[in-house]
Scaffold this motif. Structure first.
Motif, PDB file in Angstrom:
ATOM      1  N   PRO A  74       6.228  -9.129  51.431  1.00  0.00           N
ATOM      2  CA  PRO A  74       7.035  -8.759  52.592  1.00  0.00           C
ATOM      3  C   PRO A  74       8.052  -9.819  53.004  1.00  0.00           C
ATOM      4  O   PRO A  74       9.094  -9.486  53.564  1.00  0.00           O
ATOM      5  N   THR A  75       7.775 -11.074  52.725  1.00  0.00           N
ATOM      6  CA  THR A  75       8.694 -12.138  53.137  1.00  0.00           C
ATOM      7  C   THR A  75       9.668 -12.548  52.038  1.00  0.00           C
ATOM      8  O   THR A  75      10.458 -13.482  52.228  1.00  0.00           O
ATOM      9  N   THR A  76       9.635 -11.857  50.909  1.00  0.00           N
ATOM     10  CA  THR A  76      10.568 -12.162  49.826  1.00  0.00           C
ATOM     11  C   THR A  76      11.996 -11.926  50.305  1.00  0.00           C
ATOM     12  O   THR A  76      12.327 -10.848  50.796  1.00  0.00           O
ATOM     13  N   GLN A  77      12.817 -12.948  50.187  1.00  0.00           N
ATOM     14  CA  GLN A  77      14.205 -12.877  50.612  1.00  0.00           C
ATOM     15  C   GLN A  77      15.002 -11.986  49.655  1.00  0.00           C
ATOM     16  O   GLN A  77      14.811 -12.055  48.449  1.00  0.00           O
ATOM     17  N   LEU A  78      15.898 -11.191  50.216  1.00  0.00           N
ATOM     18  CA  LEU A  78      16.730 -10.312  49.403  1.00  0.00           C
ATOM     19  C   LEU A  78      18.192 -10.735  49.462  1.00  0.00           C
ATOM     20  O   LEU A  78      18.671 -11.429  48.584  1.00  0.00           O
ATOM     21  N   LEU A  79      18.888 -10.331  50.499  1.00  0.00           N
ATOM     22  CA  LEU A  79      20.324 -10.580  50.613  1.00  0.00           C
ATOM     23  C   LEU A  79      20.605 -12.080  50.616  1.00  0.00           C
ATOM     24  O   LEU A  79      20.035 -12.824  51.413  1.00  0.00           O
ATOM     25  N   GLY A  80      21.409 -12.519  49.682  1.00  0.00           N
ATOM     26  CA  GLY A  80      21.733 -13.929  49.557  1.00  0.00           C
ATOM     27  C   GLY A  80      20.811 -14.682  48.623  1.00  0.00           C
ATOM     28  O   GLY A  80      21.130 -15.783  48.196  1.00  0.00           O
ATOM     29  N   SER A  81      19.674 -14.096  48.305  1.00  0.00           N
ATOM     30  CA  SER A  81      18.721 -14.753  47.416  1.00  0.00           C
ATOM     31  C   SER A  81      18.545 -14.024  46.093  1.00  0.00           C
ATOM     32  O   SER A  81      18.098 -14.611  45.121  1.00  0.00           O
ATOM     33  N   LEU A  82      18.877 -12.765  46.088  1.00  0.00           N
ATOM     34  CA  LEU A  82      18.729 -11.943  44.897  1.00  0.00           C
ATOM     35  C   LEU A  82      20.120 -11.630  44.353  1.00  0.00           C
ATOM     36  O   LEU A  82      20.848 -10.838  44.943  1.00  0.00           O
ATOM     37  N   PRO A  83      20.516 -12.254  43.249  1.00  0.00           N
ATOM     38  CA  PRO A  83      21.882 -12.086  42.747  1.00  0.00           C
ATOM     39  C   PRO A  83      22.252 -10.635  42.466  1.00  0.00           C
ATOM     40  O   PRO A  83      23.407 -10.251  42.577  1.00  0.00           O
ATOM     41  N   GLU A  84      21.274  -9.827  42.121  1.00  0.00           N
ATOM     42  CA  GLU A  84      21.541  -8.422  41.813  1.00  0.00           C
ATOM     43  C   GLU A  84      21.957  -7.620  43.046  1.00  0.00           C
ATOM     44  O   GLU A  84      22.539  -6.550  42.932  1.00  0.00           O
ATOM     45  N   LEU A  85      21.654  -8.137  44.231  1.00  0.00           N
ATOM     46  CA  LEU A  85      21.932  -7.406  45.467  1.00  0.00           C
ATOM     47  C   LEU A  85      23.301  -7.803  46.013  1.00  0.00           C
ATOM     48  O   LEU A  85      23.434  -8.531  46.989  1.00  0.00           O
ATOM     49  N   ASP A  86      24.339  -7.290  45.341  1.00  0.00           N
ATOM     50  CA  ASP A  86      25.703  -7.507  45.817  1.00  0.00           C
ATOM     51  C   ASP A  86      26.126  -6.299  46.658  1.00  0.00           C
ATOM     52  O   ASP A  86      25.317  -5.406  46.911  1.00  0.00           O
ATOM     53  N   SER A  87      27.372  -6.271  47.094  1.00  0.00           N
ATOM     54  CA  SER A  87      27.816  -5.209  48.004  1.00  0.00           C
ATOM     55  C   SER A  87      27.708  -3.824  47.373  1.00  0.00           C
ATOM     56  O   SER A  87      27.331  -2.861  48.059  1.00  0.00           O
ATOM     57  N   MET A  88      27.997  -3.694  46.114  1.00  0.00           N
ATOM     58  CA  MET A  88      27.877  -2.394  45.447  1.00  0.00           C
ATOM     59  C   MET A  88      26.417  -1.993  45.301  1.00  0.00           C
ATOM     60  O   MET A  88      26.059  -0.824  45.458  1.00  0.00           O
ATOM     61  N   ALA A  89      25.558  -2.946  45.025  1.00  0.00           N
ATOM     62  CA  ALA A  89      24.136  -2.654  44.882  1.00  0.00           C
ATOM     63  C   ALA A  89      23.522  -2.256  46.218  1.00  0.00           C
ATOM     64  O   ALA A  89      22.609  -1.422  46.253  1.00  0.00           O
ATOM     65  N   VAL A  90      24.010  -2.826  47.308  1.00  0.00           N
ATOM     66  CA  VAL A  90      23.522  -2.433  48.636  1.00  0.00           C
ATOM     67  C   VAL A  90      23.794  -0.954  48.856  1.00  0.00           C
ATOM     68  O   VAL A  90      22.926  -0.212  49.322  1.00  0.00           O
ATOM     69  N   LEU A  91      24.996  -0.499  48.508  1.00  0.00           N
ATOM     70  CA  LEU A  91      25.341   0.920  48.659  1.00  0.00           C
ATOM     71  C   LEU A  91      24.442   1.799  47.804  1.00  0.00           C
ATOM     72  O   LEU A  91      23.957   2.836  48.256  1.00  0.00           O
ATOM     73  N   SER A 147      22.032   5.714  59.831  1.00  0.00           N
ATOM     74  CA  SER A 147      23.331   5.662  60.497  1.00  0.00           C
ATOM     75  C   SER A 147      23.928   4.275  60.256  1.00  0.00           C
ATOM     76  O   SER A 147      23.211   3.335  59.887  1.00  0.00           O
ATOM     77  N   ASP A 148      25.218   4.160  60.493  1.00  0.00           N
ATOM     78  CA  ASP A 148      25.865   2.859  60.325  1.00  0.00           C
ATOM     79  C   ASP A 148      25.244   1.806  61.238  1.00  0.00           C
ATOM     80  O   ASP A 148      25.173   0.630  60.883  1.00  0.00           O
ATOM     81  N   ASP A 149      24.779   2.228  62.409  1.00  0.00           N
ATOM     82  CA  ASP A 149      24.166   1.298  63.354  1.00  0.00           C
ATOM     83  C   ASP A 149      22.846   0.729  62.843  1.00  0.00           C
ATOM     84  O   ASP A 149      22.414  -0.336  63.281  1.00  0.00           O
ATOM     85  N   ASP A 150      22.196   1.460  61.933  1.00  0.00           N
ATOM     86  CA  ASP A 150      20.910   1.014  61.376  1.00  0.00           C
ATOM     87  C   ASP A 150      21.071  -0.103  60.359  1.00  0.00           C
ATOM     88  O   ASP A 150      20.127  -0.838  60.101  1.00  0.00           O
ATOM     89  N   LEU A 151      22.238  -0.191  59.771  1.00  0.00           N
ATOM     90  CA  LEU A 151      22.425  -1.053  58.613  1.00  0.00           C
ATOM     91  C   LEU A 151      23.180  -2.320  58.962  1.00  0.00           C
ATOM     92  O   LEU A 151      24.323  -2.278  59.408  1.00  0.00           O
ATOM     93  N   ASN A 152      22.505  -3.439  58.773  1.00  0.00           N
ATOM     94  CA  ASN A 152      23.111  -4.748  58.996  1.00  0.00           C
ATOM     95  C   ASN A 152      22.422  -5.749  58.073  1.00  0.00           C
ATOM     96  O   ASN A 152      21.461  -5.402  57.379  1.00  0.00           O
ATOM     97  N   ALA A 153      22.896  -6.952  58.069  1.00  0.00           N
ATOM     98  CA  ALA A 153      22.346  -7.967  57.170  1.00  0.00           C
ATOM     99  C   ALA A 153      20.865  -8.225  57.426  1.00  0.00           C
ATOM    100  O   ALA A 153      20.112  -8.502  56.485  1.00  0.00           O
ATOM    101  N   GLU A 154      20.429  -8.125  58.676  1.00  0.00           N
ATOM    102  CA  GLU A 154      19.012  -8.369  58.995  1.00  0.00           C
ATOM    103  C   GLU A 154      18.092  -7.387  58.279  1.00  0.00           C
ATOM    104  O   GLU A 154      16.993  -7.749  57.873  1.00  0.00           O
ATOM    105  N   VAL A 155      18.534  -6.151  58.125  1.00  0.00           N
ATOM    106  CA  VAL A 155      17.731  -5.131  57.449  1.00  0.00           C
ATOM    107  C   VAL A 155      17.481  -5.518  55.992  1.00  0.00           C
ATOM    108  O   VAL A 155      16.410  -5.269  55.453  1.00  0.00           O
TER     109      VAL A 155
END
Length: 86
Positions: A26-43, A58-66
């Motif tokens: 659960p504490t495994t870092q994703l965004l910024g730590s996983l090279p595969e998770l770029d902007s296209m991969a997020v989509l 919704s757009d309001d649900d999605l942010n870097a913290e998620v």
């Protein structure tokens, strides 16, 4: 398979991690730590999660913290699934 395990599976498939999520917690870092998770991969990940679980973010649900950790991503999905049950 619980929601957390399903999120790991979708994450593994969407990012083509070839089973690496088996070592994620659960504490495994994703965004910024996983090279595969770029902007296209997020989509792609968002689309795959919505499709797999039959939910819509919704757009309001999605942010870097998620996307900070596996746990925060799983929490988002669980929150949406709980909202559908009411």
């Amino acid at each position: 398979m619980n929601v957390y395990e399903q999120v790991l599976r979708v994450l593994d498939d969407a990012l083509n991690l070839q089973g690496r999520t088996a070592t994620f917690g659960p504490t495994t870092q994703l965004l910024g730590s996983l090279p595969e998770l770029d902007s296209m991969a997020v989509l792609a990940l968002i689309t795959d999660l919505e499709s797999h679980f039959g939910i819509a973010f919704s757009d309001d649900d999605l942010n870097a913290e998620v996307f900070a950790t596996v746990g925060s991503l799983s929490d988002l999905v669980q929150h949406h699934l709980a909202g559908q049950a009411t």
